[in-house]
Write a protein that holds these residues in place. Sequence first.
Motif, short mmCIF file in Angstrom:
data_model
loop_
_atom_site.label_atom_id
_atom_site.label_comp_id
_atom_site.label_asym_id
_atom_site.label_seq_id
_atom_site.Cartn_x
_atom_site.Cartn_y
_atom_site.Cartn_z
N MET A 1 -2.70 -8.71 1.00
CA MET A 1 -2.35 -8.40 -0.38
C MET A 1 -0.84 -8.46 -0.55
O MET A 1 -0.11 -8.15 0.38
N LYS A 2 -0.41 -8.89 -1.72
CA LYS A 2 1.04 -9.04 -1.92
C LYS A 2 1.48 -8.22 -3.13
O LYS A 2 0.84 -8.26 -4.18
N ASP B 1 -0.76 -5.35 4.70
CA ASP B 1 -1.96 -5.71 5.47
C ASP B 1 -3.19 -5.08 4.83
O ASP B 1 -3.12 -4.40 3.81
N ASN B 2 -4.36 -5.35 5.43
CA ASN B 2 -5.60 -5.00 4.75
C ASN B 2 -6.03 -3.55 4.93
O ASN B 2 -7.15 -3.19 4.57
N SER B 3 -5.11 -2.72 5.48
CA SER B 3 -5.46 -1.30 5.61
C SER B 3 -5.40 -0.59 4.25
O SER B 3 -5.83 0.54 4.13
N ASP C 1 -6.30 -0.71 0.02
CA ASP C 1 -7.00 -1.40 -1.07
C ASP C 1 -6.01 -1.61 -2.23
O ASP C 1 -4.83 -1.26 -2.13
N ALA D 1 -2.33 -0.08 -2.48
CA ALA D 1 -1.19 -1.01 -2.41
C ALA D 1 -0.26 -0.78 -3.59
O ALA D 1 0.97 -0.73 -3.44
N GLY E 1 1.60 -0.18 6.91
CA GLY E 1 0.81 -1.31 6.40
C GLY E 1 1.64 -2.41 5.77
O GLY E 1 1.11 -3.26 5.06
N SER F 1 3.45 -5.77 6.17
CA SER F 1 3.54 -6.82 7.19
C SER F 1 4.75 -7.72 6.99
O SER F 1 5.19 -8.38 7.93
#
Lengths: 80, 80
Positions: free
Chosen positions: A1-2, A47-49, A51, A55, B32, B34
């Motif tokens: 995710m960005k 990272d995907n930790s 949601d 985020a 989290g 990256s």
Amino acid sequence: MKAKVYVTLKPGVLDPQGKAIQHSVELLGFAGISDVRQGKYFEIALDNSLDADGAREAAERMAKGVLSNPVIEDYRVEIE
Amino acid sequence: MKAKVYVTLKPGVLDPQGKAIQHSVELLGFAGISDVRQGKYFEIALDNSLDADGAREAAERMAKGVLSNPVIEDYRVEIE
């Protein structure tokens, strides 16, 4: 995710860097420019930790606490 | 009319400033993350002597020739 964070000076805060850019582009022949303001832009890969809500919350906290000076700057967060 | 120009480093170009920010936010307890990359953001106010196409053309020329270094940077222009 960005997460994308945009930091801009608050309206009314003087922006000498923007004024210098405006002056330069006018000297280079660009016409019709009434104002230039410079801001900052951050792309944060998460990272995907986290949601989407987590985020956004983390990015907002980072934007407010680290990436901007809330006395003179506004920020905007977008999650992709 | 307002043009927004986003300038980012091309993928593959090292971003030590972004790495420093990433390191700092990790030390401050954010997990989290990256990657962080920093770019530039410009808001250009154009007067009404230009229509939308002319404004886009002027903003693209400015972004390419003055606001970015096309060797290492990409740019994106939005007109509002």
